[in-house]
Design an enzyme around this catalytic site. Structure first.
Site, PDB file in Angstrom:
ATOM      1  N   HIS A   1     -37.292   1.659  30.022  1.00 55.28           N
ATOM      2  CA  HIS A   1     -38.465   1.058  29.368  1.00 55.28           C
ATOM      3  C   HIS A   1     -38.717   1.821  28.068  1.00 55.28           C
ATOM      4  O   HIS A   1     -38.642   3.054  28.021  1.00 55.28           O
ATOM      5  CB  HIS A   1     -39.676   1.151  30.290  1.00 55.28           C
ATOM      6  CG  HIS A   1     -40.960   0.872  29.574  1.00 55.28           C
ATOM      7  ND1 HIS A   1     -41.151  -0.262  28.820  1.00 55.28           N
ATOM      8  CD2 HIS A   1     -42.103   1.606  29.455  1.00 55.28           C
ATOM      9  CE1 HIS A   1     -42.361  -0.218  28.289  1.00 55.28           C
ATOM     10  NE2 HIS A   1     -42.950   0.899  28.643  1.00 55.28           N
TER      11      HIS A   1
ATOM     12  N   CYS B   1     -45.742  -1.800  32.645  1.00 52.76           N
ATOM     13  CA  CYS B   1     -44.415  -1.668  32.025  1.00 52.76           C
ATOM     14  C   CYS B   1     -43.277  -1.744  33.032  1.00 52.76           C
ATOM     15  O   CYS B   1     -42.122  -1.899  32.648  1.00 52.76           O
ATOM     16  CB  CYS B   1     -44.346  -0.361  31.244  1.00 52.76           C
ATOM     17  SG  CYS B   1     -45.617  -0.298  29.995  1.00 52.76           S
TER      18      CYS B   1
ATOM     19  N   ASN C   1     -43.690  -0.412  22.079  1.00 51.28           N
ATOM     20  CA  ASN C   1     -43.769  -0.606  23.525  1.00 51.28           C
ATOM     21  C   ASN C   1     -44.213  -2.040  23.797  1.00 51.28           C
ATOM     22  O   ASN C   1     -45.350  -2.416  23.499  1.00 51.28           O
ATOM     23  CB  ASN C   1     -44.771   0.402  24.103  1.00 51.28           C
ATOM     24  CG  ASN C   1     -44.926   0.298  25.612  1.00 51.28           C
ATOM     25  OD1 ASN C   1     -44.473  -0.663  26.231  1.00 51.28           O
ATOM     26  ND2 ASN C   1     -45.573   1.294  26.202  1.00 51.28           N
TER      27      ASN C   1
HETATM   28  N1  ACO Z   1     -52.008   9.576  14.293  1.00 52.56           N
HETATM   29  C1  ACO Z   1     -52.315  10.877  14.027  1.00 52.56           C
HETATM   30  N2  ACO Z   1     -52.790  11.726  14.962  1.00 52.56           N
HETATM   31  C2  ACO Z   1     -52.958  11.240  16.213  1.00 52.56           C
HETATM   32  C3  ACO Z   1     -52.672   9.903  16.548  1.00 52.56           C
HETATM   33  C4  ACO Z   1     -52.192   9.062  15.528  1.00 52.56           C
HETATM   34  N3  ACO Z   1     -51.879   7.764  15.744  1.00 52.56           N
HETATM   35  N4  ACO Z   1     -52.934   9.725  17.859  1.00 52.56           N
HETATM   36  C5  ACO Z   1     -53.376  10.885  18.341  1.00 52.56           C
HETATM   37  N5  ACO Z   1     -53.401  11.808  17.351  1.00 52.56           N
HETATM   38  C6  ACO Z   1     -53.799  13.226  17.421  1.00 52.56           C
HETATM   39  C7  ACO Z   1     -54.720  13.500  18.579  1.00 52.56           C
HETATM   40  O1  ACO Z   1     -56.054  13.210  18.240  1.00 52.56           O
HETATM   41  C8  ACO Z   1     -54.467  14.969  18.812  1.00 52.56           C
HETATM   42  O2  ACO Z   1     -55.217  15.696  17.849  1.00 52.56           O
HETATM   43  P1  ACO Z   1     -55.911  17.106  18.240  1.00 52.56           P
HETATM   44  O3  ACO Z   1     -54.769  17.997  18.622  1.00 52.56           O
HETATM   45  O4  ACO Z   1     -56.608  17.486  16.984  1.00 52.56           O
HETATM   46  O5  ACO Z   1     -56.810  16.791  19.402  1.00 52.56           O
HETATM   47  C9  ACO Z   1     -52.990  15.146  18.489  1.00 52.56           C
HETATM   48  O6  ACO Z   1     -52.635  14.006  17.674  1.00 52.56           O
HETATM   49  C10 ACO Z   1     -52.095  15.197  19.706  1.00 52.56           C
HETATM   50  O7  ACO Z   1     -52.439  14.140  20.598  1.00 52.56           O
HETATM   51  P2  ACO Z   1     -51.673  13.906  21.952  1.00 52.56           P
HETATM   52  O8  ACO Z   1     -52.298  12.759  22.682  1.00 52.56           O
HETATM   53  O9  ACO Z   1     -51.536  15.210  22.684  1.00 52.56           O
HETATM   54  O10 ACO Z   1     -50.213  13.485  21.397  1.00 52.56           O
HETATM   55  P3  ACO Z   1     -48.878  13.282  22.197  1.00 52.56           P
HETATM   56  O11 ACO Z   1     -47.831  14.132  21.627  1.00 52.56           O
HETATM   57  O12 ACO Z   1     -49.096  13.304  23.694  1.00 52.56           O
HETATM   58  O13 ACO Z   1     -48.483  11.773  21.800  1.00 52.56           O
HETATM   59  C11 ACO Z   1     -48.528   9.570  22.809  1.00 52.56           C
HETATM   60  C12 ACO Z   1     -49.342  10.686  22.145  1.00 52.56           C
HETATM   61  C13 ACO Z   1     -47.544   9.055  21.791  1.00 52.56           C
HETATM   62  C14 ACO Z   1     -49.482   8.464  23.219  1.00 52.56           C
HETATM   63  C15 ACO Z   1     -47.773  10.116  24.045  1.00 52.56           C
HETATM   64  O14 ACO Z   1     -48.638  10.895  24.831  1.00 52.56           O
HETATM   65  C16 ACO Z   1     -47.156   9.037  24.946  1.00 52.56           C
HETATM   66  O15 ACO Z   1     -46.205   8.402  24.567  1.00 52.56           O
HETATM   67  N6  ACO Z   1     -47.666   8.906  26.175  1.00 52.56           N
HETATM   68  C17 ACO Z   1     -47.051   8.072  27.229  1.00 52.56           C
HETATM   69  C18 ACO Z   1     -47.167   6.614  26.985  1.00 52.56           C
HETATM   70  C19 ACO Z   1     -46.546   5.881  28.155  1.00 52.56           C
HETATM   71  O16 ACO Z   1     -45.467   6.189  28.627  1.00 52.56           O
HETATM   72  N7  ACO Z   1     -47.236   4.914  28.694  1.00 52.56           N
HETATM   73  C20 ACO Z   1     -46.709   4.228  29.884  1.00 52.56           C
HETATM   74  C21 ACO Z   1     -46.315   2.870  29.626  1.00 52.56           C
HETATM   75  S1  ACO Z   1     -47.535   1.922  28.803  1.00 52.56           S
HETATM   76  C22 ACO Z   1     -48.071   0.668  29.920  1.00 52.56           C
HETATM   77  O17 ACO Z   1     -47.874   0.717  31.105  1.00 52.56           O
HETATM   78  C23 ACO Z   1     -48.845  -0.465  29.323  1.00 52.56           C
END
Ligand code: ACO
Length: 329
Positions: A253, A112, A283
């Site tokens: 980003h 990214c 994204n």
């Molecule tokens: N729908 C419903 N529930 C979901 C989903 C979904 N799509 N995805 C995960 N969950 C659940 C999980 O299983 C978890 O359930 P549990 O508590 O029963 O175990 C719960 O939701 C919380 O999951 P988390 O992973 O802790 O959720 P979080 O609030 O962290 O959000 C996300 C996830 C959106 C992926 C976030 O962590 C994020 O944006 N991370 C950073 C992404 C990023 O910046 N990437 C860098 C650039 S990408 C690149 O370089 C290609």
């Protein structure tokens, strides 16, 4: 010699994938996706390649720059979803489609942060007088490397491309002020396509384990991203003696609304300074920053001299920031 951002262009494929569509594909909900990411829709390719989209974005950037296509003397494409696995590069495919031969063309793999790495490369080549007019592109067909049975990643990503012309200038007023890029490989497995590279060549096992798709430790990535981006942006402003009041637009980003708003509020930026497109496009990795600048441009909000603060964070981990005045001819 200095480097100046002359123009911007972008392209998104017409097909839209909504949160409601994703509800039919995996165990998720519009409410969860909106609350946790800010994403409502993303654009998805049907029959276009990364280089097809990159070429369309590039043609717009070239036309808007007022610089003849034949004056381009370097092409740099940032992508993690290249047309071909090893070769040829997507930049070479774009050169072919633009009918530009005898021009150096190569890809950058910085996830990214790719567009900021491409900007740093263009600036360095121009300042060292090895190039005068560099076409930089961020283009991604992420839908081809996303596992649509994995709800933790498939809701995040979309396809698209953005491009810019960066040119030589002797006028310091219009010069790119600074670009900072960095990486820390110890986080290599937080965001990874584990299989089908030379580390784990493609075989039945890697395919069965769906290891040619993006795997992410989302929550851990989130925490490092917010912390790193906030300090990175503070550093570039401080180093250059620039206050947030001097910034026309903060163009981060677009990974997750919660990440970009946390960084914006830590910097005490006003809402109208912060560019948000993650709701529409999801994204799009290296394409997200030029696509967001293009949205500003097409909305008639970008004027000559407007100072843009860019920042990005991605797989590797890589990160970077830049202070860039918009400097059309
Ligand atoms: N729908 C419903 N529930 C979901 C989903 C979904 N799509 N995805 C995960 N969950 C659940 C999980 O299983 C978890 O359930 P549990 O508590 O029963 O175990 C719960 O939701 C919380 O999951 P988390 O992973 O802790 O959720 P979080 O609030 O962290 O959000 C996300 C996830 C959106 C992926 C976030 O962590 C994020 O944006 N991370 C950073 C992404 C990023 O910046 N990437 C860098 C650039 S990408 C690149 O370089 C290609």
């Amino acid at each position: 010699m200095y480097a100046a951002l002359r123009s911007i262009g972008a392209y998104v494929p017409p097909k839209i994938l909504t949160n409601k569509d994703l509800e039919q594909m995996v165990d998720t909900s519009d409410e969860w996706i909106t609350k946790r990411t800010g994403i409502k829709t993303r654009h998805i390719c049907e029959d276009e390649s990364t280089s097809d989209m990159g070429t369309k974005a590039a043609l717009k950037a070239i036309e808007r720059s007022g610089i003849p296509k034949d004056a381009i003397d370097m092409i740099v494409c940032a992508t993690i979803s290249p047309d071909y696995f090893c070769m040829p590069s997507t930049a070479c495919m774009i050169a072919k489609k633009l009918d530009l031969s005898h021009v150096p063309a190569f890809d950058i793999s910085a996830a990214c942060t790719g567009f900021i790495y491409a900007l740093a490369t263009a600036k360095a080549f121009i300042e060292s007088k090895m190039a005068r007019n560099v076409l930089i592109i961020g283009a991604e067909r992420l839908s081809a490397i996303v596992d649509y049975s994995d709800r933790t990643t498939c809701i995040l990503f979309g396809d698209g491309a953005g491009a810019a012309i960066v040119s030589a200038t002797e006028d310091k007023q219009e010069a790119i002020v600074d670009v900072h890029i960095e990486a820390d490989g110890k986080y290599y497995d937080y965001l990874i396509t584990p299989g089908c590279g030379t580390n784990k060549p493609c075989d039945e096992e890697t395919l069965k384990r769906r290891e040619c798709f993006i795997h992410m430790k989302g929550n851990e990535t989130f925490k490092v991203a917010v912390k790193t981006l906030t300090s990175d942006v503070r550093d570039i402003l401080e180093k250059n003696g620039i206050g947030t009041e001097d910034i026309a637009y903060f163009v981060p980003h677009q990974a997750n609304y919660r990440i970009l708003s946390a960084v914006a509020s830590a910097l005490k930026l006003k809402e109208e300074q912060v560019v948000v497109t993650v709701d529409k496009y999801g994204n799009t990795s290296s394409a997200s920053i030029p696509m967001a600048i293009n949205d500003l441009y097409e909305a008639g909000k970008l004027s000559k001299g407007d100072l843009l603060l860019l920042d990005a964070f991605g797989g590797g981990f890589t990160w970077g920031s830049a202070l860039v005045p918009f400097a059309p001819l």
